[in-house]
Design an enzyme around this catalytic site. Structure first.
Site, mmCIF file in Angstrom:
data_model
loop_
_atom_site.group_PDB
_atom_site.id
_atom_site.type_symbol
_atom_site.label_atom_id
_atom_site.label_comp_id
_atom_site.label_asym_id
_atom_site.label_seq_id
_atom_site.Cartn_x
_atom_site.Cartn_y
_atom_site.Cartn_z
ATOM 1 C CE1 TYR A 1 9.100 5.005 3.169
ATOM 2 C CE2 TYR A 1 7.818 6.929 2.821
ATOM 3 C CZ TYR A 1 8.140 5.756 3.874
ATOM 4 O OH TYR A 1 7.466 5.353 4.963
ATOM 5 C CG ASN B 1 8.302 -2.239 0.433
ATOM 6 O OD1 ASN B 1 7.711 -2.327 1.480
ATOM 7 N ND2 ASN B 1 8.904 -1.105 -0.126
ATOM 8 N NE ARG C 1 2.766 13.434 1.330
ATOM 9 C CZ ARG C 1 2.077 12.373 1.867
ATOM 10 N NH1 ARG C 1 1.346 11.368 1.457
ATOM 11 N NH2 ARG C 1 2.655 12.017 3.242
ATOM 12 N N PRO D 1 0.864 -1.319 0.011
ATOM 13 C CG PRO D 1 -0.263 -1.204 2.165
ATOM 14 C CD PRO D 1 0.395 -2.140 1.149
ATOM 15 C CG ASN D 2 -0.264 4.611 1.071
ATOM 16 O OD1 ASN D 2 -1.157 5.135 0.546
ATOM 17 N ND2 ASN D 2 -0.428 3.915 2.408
ATOM 18 N NE ARG E 1 10.644 5.683 8.522
ATOM 19 C CZ ARG E 1 9.851 5.561 7.784
ATOM 20 N NH1 ARG E 1 9.686 4.646 6.857
ATOM 21 N NH2 ARG E 1 8.623 6.503 7.618
ATOM 22 C CB ALA F 1 1.548 0.107 6.280
ATOM 23 C CB SER G 1 12.932 3.910 4.671
ATOM 24 O OG SER G 1 11.877 2.975 5.402
ATOM 25 C CD GLU H 1 10.078 -7.747 5.407
ATOM 26 O OE1 GLU H 1 10.125 -8.812 5.967
ATOM 27 O OE2 GLU H 1 10.162 -6.910 6.142
ATOM 28 C CG ASP I 1 -0.611 -17.199 8.218
ATOM 29 O OD1 ASP I 1 0.569 -17.475 8.923
ATOM 30 O OD2 ASP I 1 -1.775 -17.167 8.812
ATOM 31 C CG HIS J 1 11.117 -2.649 4.593
ATOM 32 N ND1 HIS J 1 9.904 -2.616 4.331
ATOM 33 C CD2 HIS J 1 11.290 -4.038 5.023
ATOM 34 C CE1 HIS J 1 9.167 -3.428 4.817
ATOM 35 N NE2 HIS J 1 10.063 -4.240 5.405
#
Ligand code: CA2
Length: 145
Positions: free
Chosen positions: A22, A75, A17, A9-10, A108, A78, A103, A99, A88, A101
């Site tokens: 990011y 990624n 932004r 998401p996002n 953080r 959230a 950042s 995985e 799962d 990320h």
């Protein structure tokens, strides 16, 4: 070698932004860059990209990867910090997963320090912005070839 790249998401808002956290690349630019990197690494690598803002959409996509993809780069955004369902799903398909990320989640807020996804993964890359996807692909490639 077929690799599925999932963004949560996002992440479709990247480049719009918060470039200081990011990076300034859009998700489309990250995708193009990863395609070039993959081709240089091994021309037999096939990448498929998927982005969803919904947890169920991500779970469905992971399930559909069963017996189709050799590896997954994800990624989870959230959902990293909340989703037992995605964890799962990764465990259920038995596909090597890395995985990523953008950042460094460990530098953080405290709530970003834990991942439900990482224990189901081969490894995790965090803090290297768009380059993290290339690092994940290299690690996955070395472990699959
Ligand atoms: O660092 C990462 O890649 C994250 O997965 C990004 C997530 C965050 O919730 C994770 O803790 C770490 C947030 C993605 C939000 O993407 C945005 C894109 C543009 C502008 C604002 C947010």
């Amino acid at each position: 070698m077929k690799i599925l790249v999932i963004n949560g998401p996002n992440l479709n808002m990247l480049g719009v932004r918060e470039p200081e956290i990011y990076g300034s690349l859009t998700l489309e630019q990250i995708k193009d860059e990863l395609e070039v990197y993959a081709k240089d690494l091994d021309s037999s690598i096939e990448l498929e990209f998927f982005q969803s803002n919904s947890e169920g959409g991500i779970v469905d996509k992971i399930q559909s990867a069963y017996n189709v993809f050799d590896g997954i780069i994800i990624n989870p955004a959230a959902y990293t910090h909340t989703s037992v369902a995605i964890a799962d799903a990764i465990a259920s398909v038995n596909i090597k997963t890395v995985e990523v990320h953008l950042s460094n989640i460990y530098s953080r807020e405290q709530f970003r320090h834990s991942s439900f996804i990482a224990p189901k993964c081969l490894g995790q890359v965090a803090g290297f912005s768009n380059n993290g996807y290339k690092m994940a692909l290299y690690g996955l490639y070395c472990s699959l070839k």
